[in-house]
Design a protein around this motif. Structure first.
Motif, PDB file in Angstrom:
ATOM      1  N   UNK A  89      -6.616 -13.168 -63.046  1.00 48.37           N
ATOM      2  CA  UNK A  89      -6.691 -11.842 -62.424  1.00 48.37           C
ATOM      3  C   UNK A  89      -7.267 -11.950 -61.013  1.00 48.37           C
ATOM      4  N   UNK A  90      -8.399 -12.616 -60.895  1.00 46.47           N
ATOM      5  CA  UNK A  90      -9.033 -12.774 -59.586  1.00 46.47           C
ATOM      6  C   UNK A  90      -8.132 -13.560 -58.640  1.00 46.47           C
ATOM      7  N   UNK A  91      -7.465 -14.580 -59.179  1.00 46.19           N
ATOM      8  CA  UNK A  91      -6.562 -15.400 -58.365  1.00 46.19           C
ATOM      9  C   UNK A  91      -5.434 -14.552 -57.777  1.00 46.19           C
ATOM     10  N   UNK A  92      -4.830 -13.725 -58.611  1.00 44.17           N
ATOM     11  CA  UNK A  92      -3.714 -12.899 -58.156  1.00 44.17           C
ATOM     12  C   UNK A  92      -4.167 -11.903 -57.103  1.00 44.17           C
ATOM     13  N   UNK A  93      -5.358 -11.351 -57.273  1.00 43.01           N
ATOM     14  CA  UNK A  93      -5.858 -10.366 -56.312  1.00 43.01           C
ATOM     15  C   UNK A  93      -6.162 -10.994 -54.956  1.00 43.01           C
ATOM     16  N   UNK A  94      -6.717 -12.201 -54.948  1.00 40.00           N
ATOM     17  CA  UNK A  94      -6.978 -12.878 -53.673  1.00 40.00           C
ATOM     18  C   UNK A  94      -5.658 -13.298 -53.017  1.00 40.00           C
ATOM     19  N   UNK A  95      -4.707 -13.750 -53.825  1.00 48.84           N
ATOM     20  CA  UNK A  95      -3.380 -14.068 -53.294  1.00 48.84           C
ATOM     21  C   UNK A  95      -2.751 -12.847 -52.631  1.00 48.84           C
ATOM     22  N   UNK A  96      -2.836 -11.704 -53.297  1.00 51.23           N
ATOM     23  CA  UNK A  96      -2.258 -10.481 -52.746  1.00 51.23           C
ATOM     24  C   UNK A  96      -2.924 -10.109 -51.421  1.00 51.23           C
ATOM     25  N   UNK A  97      -4.234 -10.302 -51.342  1.00 50.69           N
ATOM     26  CA  UNK A  97      -4.951 -10.028 -50.096  1.00 50.69           C
ATOM     27  C   UNK A  97      -4.433 -10.922 -48.971  1.00 50.69           C
ATOM     28  N   UNK A  98      -4.283 -12.205 -49.278  1.00 51.25           N
ATOM     29  CA  UNK A  98      -3.771 -13.152 -48.280  1.00 51.25           C
ATOM     30  C   UNK A  98      -2.338 -12.818 -47.882  1.00 51.25           C
TER      31      UNK A  98
END
Length: 205
Positions: A89-98
């Motif tokens: 979950x955290x990984x996907x959210x940081x990816x989306x931010x990038x």
């Protein structure tokens, strides 16, 4: 030539990202400049490296890679840079931010797009950049509210989001985009300006 080689243009956002990541990895690498303004990216020599005619191209570990986001993923996995969290979950959210920067803002500000759209003439060129960069940064600022800047975009260490944001801020400054009213972004910029990996990667260095 042997070892790790980065075919690079100093002001290319995608190349800038890789310089940051390679510095974070403390990787010893050689830069070979491909002058985009002189159209060296359209030369037979460069097209043999990357048929798309883009920079960066990275030779590392006996392999040749293109596409900065794919290369960043490779470096993250092989150099344990921890650019993305392990939790899905955290990984996907940081990816989306990038990706809000690297996928949505950067492509429309690519040199070839801007030249085609504006003919490379002022004030159309600067107006184009400002039209896309400013709203993109405003959206990024809003997205940051879901993360703890301590002091980087998503925590205590640089992430993929920081690696994508800082080159875009360099472009914003070049094209006269005002982001003084975006305090979260400004705080991240200040933190990265103190990090040796980001300092060494700066186009003016």
């Amino acid at each position: 030539m042997t070892g790790t080689i980065l075919w690079d243009y100093p002001r290319s956002s995608a190349s800038y990202r890789l310089r940051i990541a390679l510095n974070l990895a403390q990787e010893d690498y050689q830069i070979e400049t491909v002058d985009l303004l002189a159209k060296e990216h359209k030369s037979d020599a460069h097209l043999s490296r990357n048929p798309q005619g883009f920079v960066p191209v990275l030779d590392i570990d006996g392999q040749r890679f293109t596409q900065s986001l794919a290369i960043l993923d490779y470096l993250d996995q092989t150099r344990d840079l921890q650019l993305l969290p392990k939790d899905p979950v955290a990984r996907t959210k940081v990816q989306a931010l990038a990706h809000a920067i690297a996928v949505d803002v950067h492509p429309v500000c690519n040199l070839s797009v801007v030249l085609h759209a504006t003919g490379g003439q002022e004030p159309a060129r600067s107006a184009w950049m400002q039209h896309f960069i400013r709203p993109g940064l405003q959206a990024f600022e809003a997205l940051l509210e879901a993360f703890d800047q301590a002091p980087y975009a998503a925590g205590t260490a640089p992430s993929l989001a920081d690696v994508c944001l800082i080159p875009q801020l360099y472009n914003a400054a070049r094209w006269g985009v005002d982001y003084a009213d975006l305090p979260r972004i400004r705080a991240i910029e200040a933190a990265c300006a103190r990090h040796p990996a980001f300092v060494a990667a700066h186009p003016d260095n």
